[in-house]
Design a protein around this motif. Structure first.
Motif, short mmCIF file in Angstrom:
data_model
loop_
_atom_site.label_atom_id
_atom_site.label_comp_id
_atom_site.label_asym_id
_atom_site.label_seq_id
_atom_site.Cartn_x
_atom_site.Cartn_y
_atom_site.Cartn_z
N LEU A 62 9.58 -2.88 2.81
CA LEU A 62 8.32 -2.73 3.54
C LEU A 62 7.68 -1.38 3.25
O LEU A 62 6.44 -1.25 3.22
CB LEU A 62 8.59 -2.88 5.04
CG LEU A 62 7.41 -3.15 5.95
CD1 LEU A 62 6.71 -4.43 5.57
CD2 LEU A 62 7.89 -3.22 7.39
N ALA A 63 8.49 -0.36 3.00
CA ALA A 63 7.98 0.98 2.73
C ALA A 63 7.61 1.19 1.26
O ALA A 63 7.05 2.24 0.92
CB ALA A 63 9.02 2.02 3.14
N ASP A 64 7.92 0.22 0.41
CA ASP A 64 7.66 0.35 -1.03
C ASP A 64 6.25 -0.10 -1.34
O ASP A 64 5.95 -1.30 -1.38
CB ASP A 64 8.68 -0.48 -1.81
CG ASP A 64 8.49 -0.37 -3.32
OD1 ASP A 64 7.62 0.42 -3.77
OD2 ASP A 64 9.23 -1.06 -4.06
N ALA A 65 5.37 0.86 -1.59
CA ALA A 65 3.96 0.54 -1.84
C ALA A 65 3.75 -0.24 -3.13
O ALA A 65 2.69 -0.84 -3.33
CB ALA A 65 3.15 1.84 -1.90
N LYS A 66 4.74 -0.28 -3.99
CA LYS A 66 4.60 -0.97 -5.28
C LYS A 66 5.29 -2.33 -5.30
O LYS A 66 5.34 -2.98 -6.35
CB LYS A 66 5.15 -0.09 -6.40
CG LYS A 66 4.37 1.20 -6.60
CD LYS A 66 4.90 1.99 -7.79
CE LYS A 66 4.09 3.26 -8.01
NZ LYS A 66 4.61 4.04 -9.18
N PHE A 67 5.86 -2.76 -4.19
CA PHE A 67 6.57 -4.04 -4.20
C PHE A 67 5.58 -5.19 -4.41
O PHE A 67 4.58 -5.29 -3.69
CB PHE A 67 7.35 -4.25 -2.91
CG PHE A 67 8.29 -5.43 -2.99
CD1 PHE A 67 9.56 -5.26 -3.51
CD2 PHE A 67 7.90 -6.69 -2.57
CE1 PHE A 67 10.43 -6.34 -3.62
CE2 PHE A 67 8.75 -7.77 -2.67
CZ PHE A 67 10.03 -7.60 -3.19
N PRO A 68 5.87 -6.09 -5.35
CA PRO A 68 4.95 -7.20 -5.65
C PRO A 68 5.16 -8.40 -4.72
O PRO A 68 5.83 -9.37 -5.06
CB PRO A 68 5.32 -7.55 -7.10
CG PRO A 68 6.78 -7.24 -7.19
CD PRO A 68 7.01 -6.04 -6.29
#
Length: 245
Positions: free
Chosen positions: A105-111
């Motif tokens: 959830l905190a990963d701004a780059k997760f697709p």
């Protein structure tokens, strides 16, 4: 957040149940965060048994992972398994715990994949009934994937469900290492039932679920829901759909 001190515990049982998915999660954590990965939350726990249970194609990769390592108070443990998190909470309360869901959830780059507002029932797990942060993070992930969550009446802290795992004896390891969770707070649970009784209990539970699909964030919950005849998915399956193309 600095992920250099984080260690991901891949979970022997989760990996046994979802080998391709487990390897995809490990690949993501290595490539995105260069994260250290180990197999288990305790030393020397059924190492050969789990090695032998893995499919041939991934057994060498599993064996190459450290089975365990000692932790310091500087470490943050990333967990996917509620047995692991309960054991860490009670044996090493000084170590910070972070669910895989909170990290993603905190990963701004997760697709995040798009499920186009499909209605899916959300199943909370008794093994994590008091972890409101994880429960809310799971729902936030569903929102990120454009999934419309349908709530059960016994949700969040009211849940008493964990598949058939609560209708059979608990592993002795859990009773010894996490007695607060698996003994003190488990009155009426882990009582042996016959296979016929387990099937009936899961079928009766499944009749309460009105959507076509149900999503859980516990491998025991998923197996129980499937036994009851439901189209159940682990949330990790929805987050990493390339494993199932």
């Amino acid at each position: 957040m600095d992920y250099s001190s984080c260690i991901y515990v891949a979970s022997c049982v989760f990996t046994q149940n979802y080998p391709e998915l487990s390897m995809q999660i490990q690949k993501y954590l290595k490539e995105r965060f260069n994260m250290q990965i180990i197999r288990c939350c305790v030393p020397n726990y059924k190492i050969k048994k789990f090695e032998d249970s893995m499919p041939d194609w991934m057994r060498p990769q599993w064996k190459n992972l450290p089975s365990y390592q000692e932790f310091s108070k500087e470490n943050t443990i990333i967990h996917i398994c509620h047995n692991c998190s309960a054991i860490f909470q009670e044996t090493r309360p000084q170590i910070k715990l972070l669910s895989l869901w909170e990290l993603i959830l905190a990963d701004a780059k997760f697709p995040f994949p798009d499920y186009h507002h499909e209605k899916v029932t959300i199943q909370d797990c008794w093994r994590s009934y008091d972890n409101r942060k994880e429960q809310e993070d799971v729902r936030s992930l569903l929102t990120k994937m454009n999934i419309d969550a349908v709530e059960l009446e016994n949700n969040y802290e009211k849940t008493q469900f964990c598949g058939i795992s609560l209708y059979q004896p608990s592993p002795k390891r859990n009773l010894i290492l996490a007695p607060e969770r698996f003994v003190k707070n488990a009155e009426g649970k882990f009582i042996p039932h016959s296979d016929e009784e387990k099937l009936k209990l899961m079928q009766e539970y499944g009749q309460k679920i009105k959507t076509e699909k149900i999503v859980a964030y516990c491998h025991y919950c998923v197996k129980g829901l499937e036994l009851g005849g439901k189209d159940a998915k682990h949330i990790a399956e929805l987050l990493f759909p390339s494993c199932f193309v």
